[in-house]
Write a protein that holds these residues in place. Sequence first.
Motif, short mmCIF file in Angstrom:
data_model
loop_
_atom_site.label_atom_id
_atom_site.label_comp_id
_atom_site.label_asym_id
_atom_site.label_seq_id
_atom_site.Cartn_x
_atom_site.Cartn_y
_atom_site.Cartn_z
N SER A 1 0.78 -1.16 0.09
CA SER A 1 -0.04 0.08 -0.01
C SER A 1 0.78 1.26 0.09
O SER A 1 0.47 2.42 0.18
N ASN A 2 2.24 1.12 -0.32
CA ASN A 2 3.00 2.21 -0.37
C ASN A 2 3.18 2.87 1.01
O ASN A 2 3.35 3.95 1.18
N GLU A 3 3.19 1.96 2.30
CA GLU A 3 3.42 2.69 3.49
C GLU A 3 4.53 2.18 4.21
O GLU A 3 4.94 1.00 4.00
N LEU A 4 5.42 2.91 4.85
CA LEU A 4 6.34 2.49 5.64
C LEU A 4 5.99 1.78 6.95
O LEU A 4 5.37 2.33 7.66
N MET A 5 6.49 0.53 6.99
CA MET A 5 6.10 -0.35 8.24
C MET A 5 7.12 -0.37 9.42
O MET A 5 8.26 -0.29 8.98
N ASP A 6 6.95 -0.42 10.51
CA ASP A 6 7.79 -0.86 11.51
C ASP A 6 8.20 -2.15 11.61
O ASP A 6 7.69 -2.95 10.79
N ARG A 7 9.09 -2.46 12.51
CA ARG A 7 9.41 -3.81 12.41
C ARG A 7 8.59 -4.97 12.89
O ARG A 7 8.69 -6.03 12.74
N TRP A 8 7.29 -4.33 13.47
CA TRP A 8 6.33 -5.12 13.95
C TRP A 8 5.16 -5.34 12.85
O TRP A 8 4.00 -5.40 12.90
N LYS A 9 5.58 -4.76 11.61
CA LYS A 9 4.71 -4.58 10.43
C LYS A 9 3.42 -3.85 10.36
O LYS A 9 2.12 -4.12 10.19
N VAL A 10 3.51 -2.80 11.39
CA VAL A 10 2.41 -1.91 11.56
C VAL A 10 3.01 -0.55 10.82
O VAL A 10 4.14 -0.29 11.09
N PRO A 11 2.14 0.15 10.10
CA PRO A 11 2.52 1.31 9.56
C PRO A 11 3.08 2.40 10.63
O PRO A 11 2.22 2.70 11.39
N TYR A 12 4.16 2.90 10.02
CA TYR A 12 4.48 4.23 11.15
C TYR A 12 3.34 5.29 11.11
O TYR A 12 2.45 5.34 9.93
N ARG A 13 3.10 5.99 11.95
CA ARG A 13 2.21 7.07 12.06
C ARG A 13 2.92 8.27 11.96
O ARG A 13 3.97 8.60 12.91
N PHE A 14 2.77 9.30 11.00
CA PHE A 14 3.43 10.53 10.69
C PHE A 14 2.70 11.45 11.14
O PHE A 14 1.59 11.65 10.51
N HIS A 15 2.95 12.47 11.94
CA HIS A 15 2.11 13.54 12.63
C HIS A 15 2.63 14.75 12.17
O HIS A 15 3.62 15.16 12.93
N PRO A 16 2.06 15.46 11.23
CA PRO A 16 2.70 16.73 10.92
C PRO A 16 2.14 17.84 11.90
O PRO A 16 0.99 18.35 11.80
N VAL A 17 3.22 18.33 12.47
CA VAL A 17 2.81 19.27 13.60
C VAL A 17 2.98 20.53 12.93
O VAL A 17 2.03 21.63 13.32
N SER A 18 3.97 20.91 12.09
CA SER A 18 4.18 22.01 11.44
C SER A 18 4.96 21.77 10.10
O SER A 18 5.51 20.68 9.99
N ARG A 19 5.49 23.01 9.46
CA ARG A 19 5.98 22.73 8.26
C ARG A 19 7.48 22.10 8.55
O ARG A 19 8.24 21.61 7.60
N ASP A 20 7.98 22.39 9.91
CA ASP A 20 9.34 21.95 10.12
C ASP A 20 9.27 21.05 11.38
O ASP A 20 10.50 20.89 11.86
N GLN A 21 8.45 20.32 11.64
CA GLN A 21 8.16 19.48 12.53
C GLN A 21 7.29 18.23 12.45
O GLN A 21 6.03 18.49 12.15
N MET A 22 7.83 16.99 12.01
CA MET A 22 7.05 15.78 11.81
C MET A 22 7.39 14.90 12.98
O MET A 22 8.51 14.35 13.10
N GLU A 23 6.45 14.51 13.98
CA GLU A 23 6.45 13.56 14.77
C GLU A 23 6.17 12.26 14.12
O GLU A 23 5.30 11.89 13.29
N ILE A 24 7.13 11.09 14.56
CA ILE A 24 7.11 10.00 13.78
C ILE A 24 6.85 8.92 14.80
O ILE A 24 7.82 8.83 15.90
N ARG A 25 5.84 8.14 15.04
CA ARG A 25 5.62 6.91 16.07
C ARG A 25 5.35 5.62 15.35
O ARG A 25 4.75 5.23 14.39
N SER A 26 5.96 4.57 16.22
CA SER A 26 5.54 3.21 16.19
C SER A 26 4.86 2.72 17.08
O SER A 26 5.06 3.00 18.03
#
Lengths: 572, 230
Positions: free
Chosen positions: B173-198
């Motif tokens: 599905s063109n998604e980046l997955m973590d090592r547990w095969k769950v897609p990472y969650r990208f959280h755009p906070v601002s134009r220069d801050q992106m939180e990434i969560r597994s």
Amino acid sequence: MRNPNKKIEMSRRGFLARSACASMGVGGVVNTLAHMRLMEGALANTVTSVGDYKAAIVLFHFGATDSNNMLMPGSGHPARSNYENNRGVLALPLSSPGGTNDPHAIVADNLAADSAAAAGAENFALHPELGDLKTMFDDGELAFTANVGTLVVPTTAATYNSVPLPPQLFSHSDQQNQWQSSIPDRPFQSGWSGRIADLLNPAWNEPDGKISMSVSLSGINDNQVSLLGDVSQYSVTNNGAISLNGYGTNYANALSDASDPTSYEGNQNGRRLKAFQDIMNYTHDHLFEENYNVVVRRARQNEGFIGNAFSEANSWLHPSAVDNNGNPWGFIEGTFILQNGINPASANAINNVPSLSRQLISIAKMISGRNSLGNSRQLFFCSYGGHDTHQDQGGFSNGAGYVAGDLDDNMTTLNNALKAFNDVMKALASEPTLGGDFNYNDFILASHSDFNRTFTPNGSNPGSSGSDHAWGTNVYMMGGDVRGKNVYGYYPNLNPTGNWTTPGSSRGRWVPTSAVEQFSAPIAKWLGIADTEIGTIFPNLERFADPFTAGYDPTNFNSILSNANMDWISGV
Amino acid sequence: MKKFIFIALALLIGVEVAILTLRFGPSRDSDIELTEVSGTEQTSAPRSSSETVASAVVAPPPNLPPATKGVIRSEFFGVEPLALDLRAPVFKKREDGRILKSDVAEQLNSLNDPEREPVEDIQLLTSAVSSYRKIFRENPVAGENREVVEALTGNNPYQMMFIDPSHPAINSSNELMDRWKVPYRFHPVSRDQMEIRSAGVDRQFGTPDDVMIEEPVQFGNFENFEENGQ
């Protein structure tokens, strides 16, 4: 996602050319605003009575509320089946076992009366925690506008990849900023409320106004940033004006009379305060030093005026709410305490009132004590956060039933705050002393939010799932002049892969059918901005349909390009 | 007095003409004017750094997004990418003609390596997004994992890749997955801050084992940041 496959090289020539033109454009707005302000100032003598009072309140839902569940399609609405089939665990049933968490059915009069509207298009439902908002809606005191968002030009899903879009869609900070500026395609310079203040302050608030026209209960915000720099924001806390530290509550340790800033006590605190104020009264050649002193002096003066307004408001006592010492609460605080289900006789009852209600208490006090402030036009900004419900939003499944989550808490907070504020405003209009010539239709409260949230959930567990960042959102408006019991704008068909959503996504991210400026322009006009000046406050408005034209085709959302149907305030 | 007025008028007209010439006049160096990516442009030996960018972009292979005519996001607020010397060692031209940000892509080869700590995966992705931001002056405009992946795999103004599209962490599905095969969650906070969560070992977001890096607040409504729910 929009395809950005464009190589954009910028030469020095191009940069200089663009910079020059951009500078001329911005300079033009500033000059126009300054010129209009002078004209307004020249007319100031014609308007000096606080009796012409009007207050506009912007309530910002920071973090982005899931307004798909704040205002949802009701029974018989043409989008109801899409709602139930595509919202997954976030879909709230119209009736559930026990009936304690059922959404509240509402009927939009404007759509019911429109023969061109689809059958059932007037039937909506409010979130289960918004019971009091249903009453206010049914009483004609509240309305909604569907699918509003930041837009550079009129945009549809079909044109999404070919027209300029607001920079950094889906980013909290950028979208908050663009909602507040209403000029998404230019670097931030000012907020739309700030530009209104620039223009209206000379005519309506000078020379009798004692505090800034722009008061924030939520710290420094973008919405009230002045373009000309003449009307600075004044921040007030939930407890009133911010005092200098170290002199006790209301300067009790340093002044013998809090209302007299020179009644210094003969103790160390009194001498220290006197020394500080004397230093602040010096004049300096250095601009920074001088301006620092000006800011402190102005804050100290404002503090006194705010204190007077609060004292005036506190003299209005609640008939039944009594504190733990047996003394009656002020009417405003008592109303909010009771509405929030807090025992008024409990210790620290007021401190248990949620922040949003506390902010609205302060605003209600400043409206009640408006004679101490002297402004005929007042702009307030307040906010509450915690809406970024990527998880634990709350939902429903047949197995788990209704699972309350963060959205439920937020809606409860909102319901109680708006209900109490509305009650206070209505009561103030008939209060013999403070009411004066205040009318219920002298205030308008309108909501903003970063954006809406994705229609489809990000999980299948009703307890832990949530929604993600989207675009067009549903907002509400409250006040006596609001044409209530209506839903304005165009409610999406809720097909997450259809022609209402951003291409390439199957999450249901509605392309806004109304721009922020179309939604906000009626407020500016209601406050007194002339037709010829609206374009100065909202320079991009001319790209969109006139928001003040009545009549539209609710069956064709593309008709927003020719009619915005934003006549949601009577008399403008 | 008349002389002064004449001089002032002449100066004013001169400035206006200069601005109009700059804005609308013919370019003497048209090879570095704003250029649409044609999709058929072929590589040639670069003569200048500005030409390098233009010449380095070639037609994408069929499995990549076509180089359609793009849009300047806004006449006044379009964020322009940095002009780059794509001959620098950190860039490599792939066989398909696309430019690979090789230092970032090589680092990302270690993504989801079981020998490394999960938080290092977040650091690698944060670094990749940061690299994108340094070139394009803003984060990928993305509300979904898929959109971040699209931007990092070439759907950007330079069609530059920061991660190989065939990276094993990218699913169908063109998604980046973590090592547990769950897609990472990208959280755009601002134009220069992106939180990434597994989602972590339990594969559920919002639980204590989630993996993320707390980034400092950079700008925005910082006074109300906690309250803003970001």
